[in-house]
Scaffold this motif. Structure first.
Motif, PDB file in Angstrom:
ATOM      1  N   LEU A 277       0.780  -0.918   0.052  1.00  0.00           N
ATOM      2  CA  LEU A 277      -0.086  -0.012   0.070  1.00  0.00           C
ATOM      3  C   LEU A 277       0.922   1.146  -0.140  1.00  0.00           C
ATOM      4  O   LEU A 277       0.553   2.149  -0.707  1.00  0.00           O
ATOM      5  N   TYR A 278       1.970   1.157   0.531  1.00  0.00           N
ATOM      6  CA  TYR A 278       2.804   2.279   0.824  1.00  0.00           C
ATOM      7  C   TYR A 278       3.698   2.497  -0.728  1.00  0.00           C
ATOM      8  O   TYR A 278       3.608   3.664  -1.159  1.00  0.00           O
ATOM      9  N   GLU A 279       3.870   1.572  -1.442  1.00  0.00           N
ATOM     10  CA  GLU A 279       4.351   1.566  -2.710  1.00  0.00           C
ATOM     11  C   GLU A 279       3.510   2.141  -3.568  1.00  0.00           C
ATOM     12  O   GLU A 279       3.860   2.743  -4.254  1.00  0.00           O
ATOM     13  N   ALA A 280       2.107   1.821  -3.481  1.00  0.00           N
ATOM     14  CA  ALA A 280       1.092   2.186  -4.361  1.00  0.00           C
ATOM     15  C   ALA A 280       0.865   3.944  -4.303  1.00  0.00           C
ATOM     16  O   ALA A 280       0.879   4.474  -4.873  1.00  0.00           O
ATOM     17  N   GLU A 281       1.010   4.315  -2.824  1.00  0.00           N
ATOM     18  CA  GLU A 281       0.722   5.764  -2.489  1.00  0.00           C
ATOM     19  C   GLU A 281       2.026   6.316  -2.917  1.00  0.00           C
ATOM     20  O   GLU A 281       1.830   7.612  -3.729  1.00  0.00           O
ATOM     21  N   LEU A 282       3.262   5.921  -2.998  1.00  0.00           N
ATOM     22  CA  LEU A 282       4.510   6.635  -3.440  1.00  0.00           C
ATOM     23  C   LEU A 282       4.462   6.625  -4.927  1.00  0.00           C
ATOM     24  O   LEU A 282       4.764   7.638  -5.476  1.00  0.00           O
ATOM     25  N   LYS A 283       3.971   5.666  -5.612  1.00  0.00           N
ATOM     26  CA  LYS A 283       3.746   5.593  -7.049  1.00  0.00           C
ATOM     27  C   LYS A 283       2.959   6.854  -7.527  1.00  0.00           C
ATOM     28  O   LYS A 283       3.228   7.472  -8.379  1.00  0.00           O
ATOM     29  N   LYS A 284       1.616   6.833  -6.878  1.00  0.00           N
ATOM     30  CA  LYS A 284       0.707   7.955  -7.037  1.00  0.00           C
ATOM     31  C   LYS A 284       1.286   9.305  -6.910  1.00  0.00           C
ATOM     32  O   LYS A 284       1.213  10.141  -7.794  1.00  0.00           O
ATOM     33  N   HIS A 285       2.257   9.456  -5.932  1.00  0.00           N
ATOM     34  CA  HIS A 285       2.771  10.634  -5.510  1.00  0.00           C
ATOM     35  C   HIS A 285       3.909  10.975  -6.840  1.00  0.00           C
ATOM     36  O   HIS A 285       3.977  12.138  -7.241  1.00  0.00           O
ATOM     37  N   ASN A 286       4.640   9.934  -6.847  1.00  0.00           N
ATOM     38  CA  ASN A 286       5.683  10.352  -8.209  1.00  0.00           C
ATOM     39  C   ASN A 286       5.366  10.615  -9.314  1.00  0.00           C
ATOM     40  O   ASN A 286       5.806  11.484 -10.022  1.00  0.00           O
ATOM     41  N   ASP A 287       3.916   9.793  -9.726  1.00  0.00           N
ATOM     42  CA  ASP A 287       3.670   9.960 -11.039  1.00  0.00           C
ATOM     43  C   ASP A 287       2.950  11.472 -11.134  1.00  0.00           C
ATOM     44  O   ASP A 287       3.119  12.276 -12.165  1.00  0.00           O
ATOM     45  N   ALA A 288       2.465  11.949 -10.061  1.00  0.00           N
ATOM     46  CA  ALA A 288       1.731  13.360 -10.030  1.00  0.00           C
ATOM     47  C   ALA A 288       2.899  14.416 -10.273  1.00  0.00           C
ATOM     48  O   ALA A 288       2.623  15.444 -10.808  1.00  0.00           O
TER      49      ALA A 288
END
Length: 356
Positions: A277-288
């Motif tokens: 879940l942390y990786e998914a949040e991190l990916k969302k943040h980095n993509d943004a």
């Protein structure tokens, strides 16, 4: 650079004092965070002290060369300058690299997941070969350890899926480059015509999330217990020790049945769930924040074909940096340092471009 390094030295001294404060020592999360910062800063300060000593000695030698009349002393000063100048340049390069902003997750432990892809039984066997490669790599790293969290064996050997926790210093920083699709070209043992087949396995490396990194709402988790299956000895199937956790808002499911007790499996499953879940949040943040900029070393998505292992030619090619080596048996025995080092250099070059 000197100003920046002096600031780091001052911060290092502050952190060293904080480590002895009772309010820090009594708070495990705070102490862990401060200890990590201390270790990171200590490496830079150590090199900075060497650099300062070289600069000071150089200044003294140049002073002698410019003011001293004695030819013998002037000759000694020249020799010292010739010796110190390359040291100064080398230390400058080391310090420049150390000052490049790092991925904040590099120092974390990692969750390593290897899954068989296209190719049936041969893909499972290859997933097993890849996992053994990582096991051997971990064994060669000082202070690293690997603990299997869950596995699903292939029908003819290897694994359909295997998940492990890798602990040690800078684990994620080294293993993160392995995320993606790995492709193998070889003649399977079951192939009677001697034809080369292509199979694939995907690798995911996730930074292990601490509770301080990702707050997991326990009311969002559904917990199920079931009987463990497969290899594992006499305890298998006697008790419902296996755990399945479902994160209801995202429908993320994690199973763990490798531990000897329900409690151990629950802790391991929670670690994997939190990390995913942390990786998914991190990916969302980095993509943004970087939707238009893709790193030279790939995005780490599992859809990226990152490396090919060609057995007939004993060749391994990393497609991200165009590196090809002809020592496949050595690579499969865990010698992947060359790939990691070249990928790290490529990542640093990309980061420097971003800072410019």
């Amino acid at each position: 650079m000197l100003e920046q390094l002096e600031g780091i030295r001052e911060r290092f001294e502050e952190v060293a004092q904080q480590m002895g404060m009772p309010e820090v020592v009594s708070d495990m999360a705070k102490f862990k965070k401060i200890s990590k910062e201390y270790k990171d800063l200590e490496k830079i300060v150590k090199e900075y002290k060497k650099y300062k000593a070289v600069i000071d000695h150089l200044a003294e030698a140049k002073e002698i060369l410019n003011t001293e009349k004695d030819e013998g002393l002037r000759e000694l000063a020249k020799e010292e300058i010739d010796e110190l100048e390359p040291q100064k340049e080398e230390l400058e390069e080391i310090l420049k690299e150390m000052l490049i902003p790092k991925d904040p997750n590099d120092g974390k432990n990692a969750i390593l997941e290897v899954r068989a892809g296209a190719g049936g039984d041969e893909a499972s066997i290859f997933a097993g070969d890849l996992f053994r490669m990582y096991q051997r790599f971990v064994e060669k790293q000082e202070g690293w350890s690997l603990s299997i969290m869950d596995l699903n064996e292939g029908t003819s050997g290897g694994f359909k899926e295997i998940i492990a926790e890798v602990s040690g210093e800078d684990v994620y920083g080294k293993l993160k480059f392995e995320s993606g699709v790995h492709r193998v070209q070889r003649v399977p043992a079951t192939e009677s015509q001697g034809r080369v087949h292509t199979s694939a396995a995907s690798v995911a490396v996730l930074p292990e999330a601490d509770e301080v990194d990702f707050e997991l709402n326990m009311s969002d988790i559904k917990k199920d217990t079931f009987r463990a299956s497969g290899a594992g000895g006499q305890h298998v199937n006697k008790t419902e020790s296996a755990i399945r956790l479902t994160h209801l808002p995202t429908n993320t499911v994690v199973e763990c049945q490798d531990g000897r007790s329900q409690h151990a499996n629950y802790d391991k499953a929670l670690t994997v769930l939190r990390s995913r879940l942390y990786e998914a949040e991190l990916k969302k943040h980095n993509d943004a924040i970087s939707s238009e900029r893709k790193s030279l070393v790939g995005s780490g998505d599992r859809s990226d074909k990152i490396r090919t292992y060609n057995y007939p030619q004993s060749r391994v090619t990393d497609h991200r940096i165009g590196l090809t080596v002809y020592n496949l048996p050595t690579v499969m025995d865990g010698e992947i340092d060359e790939f990691i080092e070249k990928l790290r250099i490529a990542e640093n070059a990309e980061r420097m471009k971003g800072e410019a």
